[in-house]
Design a protein around this motif. Structure first.
Motif: not given
Lengths: 172, 353
Positions: B154-176
């Motif tokens: 079973i293959h499930c496809f999802r379109f990828y955009s740069e928001v899925f990439e942590l370094q290129r996302s418009r969000w900034t990820a902060l980790l504790n």
């Protein structure tokens, strides 16, 4: 996938039988050689067991149907004959011969870790692993190390080890 | 899947066989082994088979369980929506997908998709993801592949955009990472995965949940230019076109126009398109679309000034409600089984020409 230290441990583990032979040969004659060979044998054996365990636990497996397979034993026999037995005649108490052996081992180690030879390891067979050339669906052929005997049509769980080399995992 | 089953699905597209099929997929996905691969597209690569490349991500069992959960949750939701009246329609490239429908595509009819899927036949054998720049620049989608204990992948496809990439996302990820309230920015490469799926495929069945993304994943926008040119040629055989090349050029510039034109020969109204009917509609709706005589033949003229009207005219977008007698302009149309009265009316209409 294996990193360089893990590949080196696999290489040293392939020389565990030779280390054991050295222990037997030098027991009571040269304690430094016995200690070094014991350390080498222990590191190789434990390292191999640890790597095989971690590789099977750390990565979620994929699975594929076995279409055909062929057991590979010739490579190991060739390896033992060409790279293990000749060392038995070396005298490790002689400095020149010791250095010559070290240089040869370094060259071998380089070749072992940089080429696709990780499955050629007599210790795998001694620990109960089998090495197969397996043909899967879509005519995909991969080399698989597994503890269980394979059956045609079986769904085998696979974890990548290095390049085309995979570890076959027993189904839970 | 057996042929009679497939045939039955075509005849009764919103009936239970789809529900059962989705149910089977959901059950199978719940226990299968999971592989996730990234799909990268390189349009200029040669040979053409090398234009799409897949690389596999390696992860541990808890991560695999998360991906398995995404797939099963989507399939269970789909089952529930089917029970609530979600309609399964046959895939039609140029028709907009309505909110209450998903589409079904028989992959035996789509060689291009089958070719792209070939690499995924043995997901375990894919190269391991290496984050090389050439692969990253072409990243277009990811695939969650589940191999059930018995049955097909079973293959499930999802379109990828740069928001899925942590370094290129418009969000900034902060980790504790250091504890005690210290939150540091994540600078190591990483991916984010949402819980959506755009299309699901197993054997030769494809269920399309998000058509726009599906078309992007399978590069319909690239093939569609070629298909649009063929469609315009076919149209020209039915309705003479004065400036054929201009229409093809316009379709090359505008992918939305190309998609609508490419699908035209597969639309039910296409075989009924005639110059006289087109002229009648132009006159009825007072459309700015022109025709001109070229020797003895009357030809339809395309102009960018009335591109939208021209396209709507060809796509039969001007429709009338038989219930309220209101007139609409609609790009979302699905042919229905004609009623007995309507069949009689269309026979009469054909007799009139």
């Amino acid at each position: 996938m294996l990193n360089m230290p893990a590949r080196l441990i696999l290489f040293f583990s392939s020389y565990t039988p030779l280390a054991v032979i050295f222990i037997i040969l030098y027991l009571g004659r040269s304690w430094p050689v016995v200690v070094l060979a014991s350390l080498g044998a222990a590191t190789g054996l434990c390292g191999l067991i640890w790597i095989m365990y971690r590789a099977r636990v750390d990565v979620a497996p994929a699975s594929a149907v076995v279409v055909d397979f062929r057991q590979c034993g010739d490579d190991v026999m060739g390896y033992v004959a060409a790279y293990l037995i000749p060392f038995v005649g070396f005298s490790l108490t002689d400095l020149r011969q010791g250095i010559a052996l070290l240089v040869f081992l370094l060259v071998l180690a380089y070749l072992y870790v940089t080429t696709d030879m990780l499955h050629i390891n007599p210790m795998l067979q001694i620990l109960g692993f089998h090495v197969y050339d397996v043909t899967f669906e879509a005519s995909t052929v991969r080399r698989v190390i597994t503890r269980s005997a394979l059956r045609r049509g079986e769904l085998l769980q696979l974890v990548p080890l290095s390049g085309d080399l995979q570890i076959g995992r027993e189904r839970p | 899947m057996s042929k009679p089953f497939r045939k039955q699905m075509r005849l009764f597209p919103s009936d239970s066989p789809y529900f059962e099929h989705i149910q089977q997929l959901a059950r199978a996905a719940a226990t299968g082994t999971v592989t996730v691969s990234l799909g990268s597209v390189h349009d200029k690569a040669k040979p053409p088979a090398a234009r799409v490349r897949h690389q596999r991500l390696l992860f541990n069992e808890p991560t695999a369980a998360t991906f398995r959960g995404i797939v099963t949750a989507t399939l269970i939701e789909l089952q529930e929506r089917l029970q609530d009246g979600l309609r399964v329609r046959r895939y039609a490239g140029g028709v907009k997908q309505a909110d209450d429908e998903i589409e079904h595509l028989d992959l035996l009819e789509e060689e291009r998709i089958t070719t792209q899927l070939q690499q995924l036949a043995t997901p375990f054998a894919l190269d391991t993801f290496s984050a090389r720049k050439d692969f990253m620049t072409g990243l277009r989608y990811y695939v969650i592949s589940i191999q059930p204990d018995s049955g097909s992948l079973i293959h499930c496809f999802r379109f990828y955009s740069e928001v899925f990439e942590l370094q290129r996302s418009r969000w900034t990820a902060l980790l504790n990472l250091r504890g005690d309230g210290y939150y540091d920015e994540v600078r190591t490469p990483g991916f984010l995965f949402d819980h959506e799926i755009d299309c699901v495929c197993s054997d030769d069945e494809m269920f399309i949940l998000n058509k726009a993304k599906f078309q992007q994943i399978f590069r319909f926008y690239e093939y569609v230019q070629q298909d649009a040119s063929t469609a315009v040629q076919k149209l020209h055989e039915r309705v003479p076109l004065a400036n054929l090349e201009e229409i093809i050029a316009a379709a090359k510039r505008d992918s939305r126009m190309a998609i609508r034109l490419a699908d035209l020969p597969y639309q039910p109204h296409f075989k009924r398109l005639t110059m006289s009917r087109i002229k009648r509609m132009i006159a009825y709706r007072a459309l700015p679309v022109r025709t001109e005589m070229c020797g003895d033949t009357e030809m339809l003229v395309y102009s960018r000034e009335y591109k939208a009207e021209f396209l709507r005219l060809l796509c039969d977008d001007y429709v009338t409600s038989h219930m309220t007698y209101l007139e609409y302009e609609s790009t979302v149309k699905r042919a229905l089984k004609p009623s007995r009265r309507r069949r009689a009316a269309s026979t009469a209409l054909r007799a009139v020409g």
